[in-house]
Design an enzyme around this catalytic site. Structure first.
Site, PDB file in Angstrom:
ATOM      1  N   LYS A  90       7.402  44.884  17.514  1.00 40.08           N
ATOM      2  CA  LYS A  90       6.277  43.972  17.286  1.00 40.08           C
ATOM      3  C   LYS A  90       6.826  42.641  16.804  1.00 40.08           C
ATOM      4  O   LYS A  90       7.672  42.603  15.908  1.00 40.08           O
ATOM      5  CB  LYS A  90       5.347  44.569  16.201  1.00 40.08           C
ATOM      6  CG  LYS A  90       4.146  43.684  15.888  1.00 40.08           C
ATOM      7  CD  LYS A  90       3.046  43.890  16.885  1.00 40.08           C
ATOM      8  CE  LYS A  90       1.991  42.789  16.875  1.00 40.08           C
ATOM      9  NZ  LYS A  90       2.317  41.641  17.762  1.00 40.08           N
ATOM     10  N   GLN A 111      12.129  40.077  11.464  1.00 40.85           N
ATOM     11  CA  GLN A 111      10.845  40.723  11.750  1.00 40.85           C
ATOM     12  C   GLN A 111      10.870  42.202  11.354  1.00 40.85           C
ATOM     13  O   GLN A 111       9.861  42.757  10.930  1.00 40.85           O
ATOM     14  CB  GLN A 111      10.521  40.570  13.240  1.00 40.85           C
ATOM     15  CG  GLN A 111       9.065  40.781  13.585  1.00 40.85           C
ATOM     16  CD  GLN A 111       8.196  39.552  13.346  1.00 40.85           C
ATOM     17  OE1 GLN A 111       8.595  38.452  13.699  1.00 40.85           O
ATOM     18  NE2 GLN A 111       7.044  39.720  12.748  1.00 40.85           N
ATOM     19  N   LYS A 114      10.237  42.316   7.631  1.00 37.72           N
ATOM     20  CA  LYS A 114       8.894  41.797   7.367  1.00 37.72           C
ATOM     21  C   LYS A 114       7.838  42.836   7.743  1.00 37.72           C
ATOM     22  O   LYS A 114       6.929  43.131   6.972  1.00 37.72           O
ATOM     23  CB  LYS A 114       8.698  40.527   8.204  1.00 37.72           C
ATOM     24  CG  LYS A 114       7.402  39.795   7.954  1.00 37.72           C
ATOM     25  CD  LYS A 114       7.072  38.802   9.067  1.00 37.72           C
ATOM     26  CE  LYS A 114       8.121  37.742   9.258  1.00 37.72           C
ATOM     27  NZ  LYS A 114       7.658  36.676  10.193  1.00 37.72           N
ATOM     28  N   LYS A 126      11.245  40.140  18.986  1.00 34.83           N
ATOM     29  CA  LYS A 126      10.909  38.719  19.147  1.00 34.83           C
ATOM     30  C   LYS A 126      11.300  38.310  20.548  1.00 34.83           C
ATOM     31  O   LYS A 126      12.200  38.896  21.142  1.00 34.83           O
ATOM     32  CB  LYS A 126      11.694  37.873  18.138  1.00 34.83           C
ATOM     33  CG  LYS A 126      11.108  36.488  17.910  1.00 34.83           C
ATOM     34  CD  LYS A 126      10.059  36.529  16.825  1.00 34.83           C
ATOM     35  CE  LYS A 126       9.320  35.235  16.666  1.00 34.83           C
ATOM     36  NZ  LYS A 126       8.466  35.276  15.447  1.00 34.83           N
ATOM     37  N   GLY A 165       1.969  35.423  19.232  1.00 38.91           N
ATOM     38  CA  GLY A 165       2.346  34.008  19.262  1.00 38.91           C
ATOM     39  C   GLY A 165       3.411  33.654  18.244  1.00 38.91           C
ATOM     40  O   GLY A 165       3.756  34.440  17.366  1.00 38.91           O
ATOM     41  N   ASP A 166       3.952  32.466  18.378  1.00 35.00           N
ATOM     42  CA  ASP A 166       4.861  31.836  17.410  1.00 35.00           C
ATOM     43  C   ASP A 166       4.847  30.354  17.796  1.00 35.00           C
ATOM     44  O   ASP A 166       3.885  29.886  18.431  1.00 35.00           O
ATOM     45  CB  ASP A 166       6.271  32.452  17.493  1.00 35.00           C
ATOM     46  CG  ASP A 166       7.159  32.066  16.304  1.00 35.00           C
ATOM     47  OD1 ASP A 166       7.016  32.657  15.220  1.00 35.00           O
ATOM     48  OD2 ASP A 166       7.999  31.144  16.442  1.00 35.00           O
ATOM     49  N   THR A 209      -1.572  33.893   8.936  1.00 38.77           N
ATOM     50  CA  THR A 209      -0.260  33.549   8.373  1.00 38.77           C
ATOM     51  C   THR A 209      -0.416  32.535   7.241  1.00 38.77           C
ATOM     52  O   THR A 209       0.151  32.699   6.153  1.00 38.77           O
ATOM     53  CB  THR A 209       0.671  32.999   9.464  1.00 38.77           C
ATOM     54  OG1 THR A 209       0.640  33.883  10.583  1.00 38.77           O
ATOM     55  CG2 THR A 209       2.096  32.877   8.961  1.00 38.77           C
ATOM     56  N   ASN A 240      -0.345  26.006  13.791  1.00 39.23           N
ATOM     57  CA  ASN A 240      -1.194  27.113  13.356  1.00 39.23           C
ATOM     58  C   ASN A 240      -1.015  27.447  11.871  1.00 39.23           C
ATOM     59  O   ASN A 240      -1.986  27.524  11.119  1.00 39.23           O
ATOM     60  CB  ASN A 240      -0.886  28.340  14.228  1.00 39.23           C
ATOM     61  CG  ASN A 240      -1.600  29.574  13.733  1.00 39.23           C
ATOM     62  OD1 ASN A 240      -1.033  30.369  12.987  1.00 39.23           O
ATOM     63  ND2 ASN A 240      -2.852  29.731  14.084  1.00 39.23           N
ATOM     64  N   SER A 385      -1.977  41.091  12.942  1.00 42.18           N
ATOM     65  CA  SER A 385      -1.695  41.585  14.294  1.00 42.18           C
ATOM     66  C   SER A 385      -1.748  43.112  14.304  1.00 42.18           C
ATOM     67  O   SER A 385      -2.291  43.725  15.229  1.00 42.18           O
ATOM     68  CB  SER A 385      -0.299  41.145  14.754  1.00 42.18           C
ATOM     69  OG  SER A 385      -0.330  39.831  15.255  1.00 42.18           O
TER      70      SER A 385
HETATM   71  P1  NDP Z   1       3.020  25.877  16.070  1.00 36.63           P
HETATM   72  O1  NDP Z   1       3.662  25.699  17.390  1.00 36.63           O
HETATM   73  O2  NDP Z   1       1.556  26.061  15.985  1.00 36.63           O
HETATM   74  O3  NDP Z   1       3.391  24.654  15.118  1.00 36.63           O
HETATM   75  C1  NDP Z   1       4.713  24.349  14.837  1.00 36.63           C
HETATM   76  C2  NDP Z   1       4.765  23.098  13.973  1.00 36.63           C
HETATM   77  O4  NDP Z   1       6.075  22.918  13.489  1.00 36.63           O
HETATM   78  C3  NDP Z   1       4.409  21.842  14.738  1.00 36.63           C
HETATM   79  O5  NDP Z   1       3.848  20.903  13.872  1.00 36.63           O
HETATM   80  C4  NDP Z   1       5.781  21.383  15.231  1.00 36.63           C
HETATM   81  O6  NDP Z   1       5.863  19.999  15.520  1.00 36.63           O
HETATM   82  C5  NDP Z   1       6.650  21.730  14.046  1.00 36.63           C
HETATM   83  N1  NDP Z   1       8.009  21.997  14.522  1.00 36.63           N
HETATM   84  C6  NDP Z   1       8.377  22.958  15.396  1.00 36.63           C
HETATM   85  N2  NDP Z   1       9.692  22.903  15.641  1.00 36.63           N
HETATM   86  C7  NDP Z   1      10.141  21.877  14.926  1.00 36.63           C
HETATM   87  C8  NDP Z   1      11.415  21.308  14.760  1.00 36.63           C
HETATM   88  N3  NDP Z   1      12.492  21.795  15.412  1.00 36.63           N
HETATM   89  N4  NDP Z   1      11.528  20.266  13.919  1.00 36.63           N
HETATM   90  C9  NDP Z   1      10.440  19.784  13.267  1.00 36.63           C
HETATM   91  N5  NDP Z   1       9.207  20.261  13.396  1.00 36.63           N
HETATM   92  C10 NDP Z   1       9.065  21.295  14.205  1.00 36.63           C
HETATM   93  O7  NDP Z   1       3.789  27.101  15.388  1.00 36.63           O
HETATM   94  P2  NDP Z   1       3.359  28.001  14.147  1.00 36.63           P
HETATM   95  O8  NDP Z   1       2.553  27.197  13.194  1.00 36.63           O
HETATM   96  O9  NDP Z   1       2.810  29.260  14.670  1.00 36.63           O
HETATM   97  O10 NDP Z   1       4.780  28.343  13.511  1.00 36.63           O
HETATM   98  C11 NDP Z   1       5.355  27.605  12.436  1.00 36.63           C
HETATM   99  C12 NDP Z   1       6.389  28.452  11.719  1.00 36.63           C
HETATM  100  O11 NDP Z   1       5.759  29.623  11.190  1.00 36.63           O
HETATM  101  C13 NDP Z   1       7.535  28.978  12.593  1.00 36.63           C
HETATM  102  O12 NDP Z   1       8.702  29.048  11.800  1.00 36.63           O
HETATM  103  C14 NDP Z   1       7.082  30.391  12.949  1.00 36.63           C
HETATM  104  O13 NDP Z   1       8.176  31.222  13.280  1.00 36.63           O
HETATM  105  C15 NDP Z   1       6.434  30.797  11.635  1.00 36.63           C
HETATM  106  N6  NDP Z   1       5.495  31.908  11.692  1.00 36.63           N
HETATM  107  C16 NDP Z   1       4.418  31.878  12.523  1.00 36.63           C
HETATM  108  C17 NDP Z   1       3.516  32.923  12.540  1.00 36.63           C
HETATM  109  C18 NDP Z   1       2.282  32.896  13.377  1.00 36.63           C
HETATM  110  O14 NDP Z   1       1.496  33.834  13.256  1.00 36.63           O
HETATM  111  N7  NDP Z   1       2.047  31.893  14.203  1.00 36.63           N
HETATM  112  C19 NDP Z   1       3.722  34.105  11.693  1.00 36.63           C
HETATM  113  C20 NDP Z   1       4.843  34.007  10.794  1.00 36.63           C
HETATM  114  C21 NDP Z   1       5.686  32.947  10.824  1.00 36.63           C
HETATM  115  P3  NDP Z   1       5.842  19.506  17.049  1.00 36.63           P
HETATM  116  O15 NDP Z   1       4.425  19.668  17.493  1.00 36.63           O
HETATM  117  O16 NDP Z   1       6.294  18.099  16.989  1.00 36.63           O
HETATM  118  O17 NDP Z   1       6.796  20.395  17.789  1.00 36.63           O
HETATM  119  O1  2IT Z   2       7.017  35.486  12.828  1.00 36.91           O
HETATM  120  C1  2IT Z   2       5.989  36.205  12.903  1.00 36.91           C
HETATM  121  O2  2IT Z   2       5.760  37.109  12.096  1.00 36.91           O
HETATM  122  C2  2IT Z   2       5.041  35.924  13.985  1.00 36.91           C
HETATM  123  N1  2IT Z   2       5.247  34.970  14.731  1.00 36.91           N
HETATM  124  C3  2IT Z   2       3.843  36.811  14.191  1.00 36.91           C
HETATM  125  C4  2IT Z   2       4.224  38.049  14.946  1.00 36.91           C
HETATM  126  C5  2IT Z   2       3.074  38.928  15.363  1.00 36.91           C
HETATM  127  O3  2IT Z   2       3.366  39.911  16.054  1.00 36.91           O
HETATM  128  O4  2IT Z   2       1.918  38.667  15.032  1.00 36.91           O
END
Ligand code: NDP
Ligand code: 2IT
Length: 453
Positions: A90, A111, A114, A126, A165-166, A209, A240, A385
């Site tokens: 997952k 993961q 976690k 992943k 998603g991520d 998250t 997100n 999830s």
């Molecule tokens: P999104 O794609 O929705 O948003 C990512 C954000 O981070 C955007 O603002 C993006 O800017 C910025 N970003 C991405 N890469 C870079 C980079 N290399 N340098 C600077 N800014 C960057 O992703 P999420 O919000 O889902 O994910 C954000 C973080 O949270 C990640 O580390 C992800 O692994 C983690 N995460 C997400 C989960 C989820 O459920 N979605 C769960 C647990 C962890 P730009 O638009 O300019 O690229």
């Molecule tokens: O990093 C993470 O935990 C996620 N992007 C969410 C993974 C999931 O299966 O919901």
């Protein structure tokens, strides 16, 4: 570093050259585990850690697709099936040009721990691609997702491997991926999470998250009889995780003064209120614009470009109490960590995965601030999830309140596990050891039970 950790790290680096983020993630975990292995020689004898750093399976495939001009584009797709000791693989899918094997292996490795902490039966995985959704039309994103799933669908399933998603993968991408899976496999199942509400998705999954990272911060503050009420917070990212982190901070009486994307950050001294957040959601989720537009719209806000030449990120250099890094890995280096501490920050709750470099983490631990590592603090997303999988199995959706209460309960339970585990292994208040050891024990015991596989 003890000789066991040194030798193991030398082996991991030799076997996986150039995968620097994977080395970083493994080193942090095995440093925490040395004391556990000393207490439990059976783990060492069964080579549990040596098995944990080796993915059960790595899939890597070509993803060809047509752009809007009819040209041929080729990307690379991946799925790392890291560990299935306690449940189906997952974990999310990341679409970003920086994606490579080492980054996805670090994410899949984290993961595993976690998911174990969430208390739900989920293994770790992943995947993703170096495809960049930025600037692509909806049709291009759809054709890419269809091509990606045409290969991936041979390897996943609701009891085998359940992606989500991520970065770069949200509701739109999950929709296209699900549609193609259903078409090829001819089955409507919970093979992906983060689905739309009217076709199997769970309420609160988009929020989970961010909400979870704030619930975790609130729990850490509670150990000092404090709350988020009146606290000034720095949030990075504007996707997100950042969006719903801000929503929950506002609900709990805190004030958020920053937001960023990969080009720059905004500083809003007055705070991002519910109305301004509404603008951010529309800007980022519908128009897919840049955060700079926030400062064009709200004149009191200041936009600053973030230059890659700087040795620090100026957005971490503002007076505040709490920081919620919610963008990407290694976005807080040692200098940033020092700036945060100098500016009064004493709570860091990681919404992103591995956003702090090892030197930064060590500084937070030395200064004894309330530091919640990503494995624990951002587990709310994958936890909901898991709840989406439960609802899909029952074919029965829960209410918003039901899911939010369960999420809140899970975050509190992760916090308790971290605190108690850190204490029983002699490092009270160290959430890094608490999360690494707490997540490890359940997986290690399952691996022992299941024999040499
Ligand atoms: P999104 O794609 O929705 O948003 C990512 C954000 O981070 C955007 O603002 C993006 O800017 C910025 N970003 C991405 N890469 C870079 C980079 N290399 N340098 C600077 N800014 C960057 O992703 P999420 O919000 O889902 O994910 C954000 C973080 O949270 C990640 O580390 C992800 O692994 C983690 N995460 C997400 C989960 C989820 O459920 N979605 C769960 C647990 C962890 P730009 O638009 O300019 O690229
Ligand atoms: O990093 C993470 O935990 C996620 N992007 C969410 C993974 C999931 O299966 O919901």
């Amino acid at each position: 570093m003890g000789s066991y950790v040194k030798n193991l790290m030398a082996e991991v680096k030799a076997k996986n050259p150039a995968e620097i983020e994977f080395h970083q993630a493994v080193e942090e975990v095995i440093e925490s585990l040395e004391v556990v292995l000393d207490r439990h020689p059976e783990y060492r004898a069964a080579k549990i850690v040596e098995r944990l750093v080796e993915p059960e399976r790595v899939l890597m495939f070509r993803v060809p697709w047509n752009d809007d001009q009819g040209g041929v584009q080729v990307n690379r797709g991946f799925r790392i099936e890291m560990n299935s000791a306690i449940g189906p693989y997952k974990g999310g899918l990341r679409f970003h040009p920086s994606v490579n094997l080492g980054i996805l292996k670090f994410l899949a490795f984290e993961q595993v721990f976690k998911n174990s902490l969430t208390t739900l039966p989920m293994g770790g995985g992943k995947g993703g691609s170096d495809f960049d959704p930025k600037g692509k039309s909806d049709n291009e994103v759809m054709r890419f997702c269809q091509s990606f799933m045409t290969e991936l669908c041979k390897h996943i399933g609701p009891n085998t491997d359940v992606p989500a998603g991520d970065i770069g993968v949200g509701g739109r991408e999950i929709g296209y991926l699900f549609g193609q899976y259903k078409r090829i496999r001819n089955e409507f199942t919970g093979v992906l999470t983060g689905k739309g509400l009217n076709w199997g998705g769970s309420l609160i999954r988009p929020e989970a998250t961010g909400y979870g990272a704030v619930y975790f911060a609130a729990e850490m503050l509670r150990t000092r009889n404090e709350s988020l009420e009146g606290k000034t917070c720095l949030v990075s990212g504007s996707g997100n995780v950042a969006q719903y982190t801000i929503e929950k901070i506002i609900q709990l009486g805190g004030k958020v003064i920053t937001l960023s994307d990969s080009c720059g950050y905004i500083y809003d001294e007055e705070g991002i209120d519910a109305e301004k957040l509404e603008f951010v959601l529309e800007l980022k989720n519908i128009r897919r614009g840049r955060i700079k537009e926030y400062a064009d719209k709200f004149k009191n806000a200041v936009y600053t470009e973030i230059s890659a030449d700087l040795d620090h990120n100026p957005m971490w250099d503002h007076a505040a109490h709490c920081a919620f890094p919610s963008a990407t890995q290694n976005e807080i280096n040692e200098k940033d960590a020092q700036n945060l501490i100098n500016n009064g920050v004493y709570v860091v709750s990681e919404g992103a995965n591995m956003p702090t470099t090892p030197d930064g983490v060590n500084l937070f631990l030395d200064k004894k601030i309330l530091y919640g590592p990503g494995k624990a603090a951002n587990a709310g997303g994958v936890a909901v999830s898991g709840l989406e999988m439960v609802q899909n199995s029952m074919r029965l959706p829960w209410t918003r309140e039901e899911v939010d209460n369960r999420l809140h309960h899970i975050m509190k339970s992760i916090h308790t596990t971290c605190v108690q585990t850190a204490e029983s292994y002699g490092t009270p208040g160290n959430y890094v050891n608490g999360a690494n050891i707490g997540g490890f024990l359940k997986v290690a015991n399952a691996m022992l039970d299941q024999g040499l596989v």
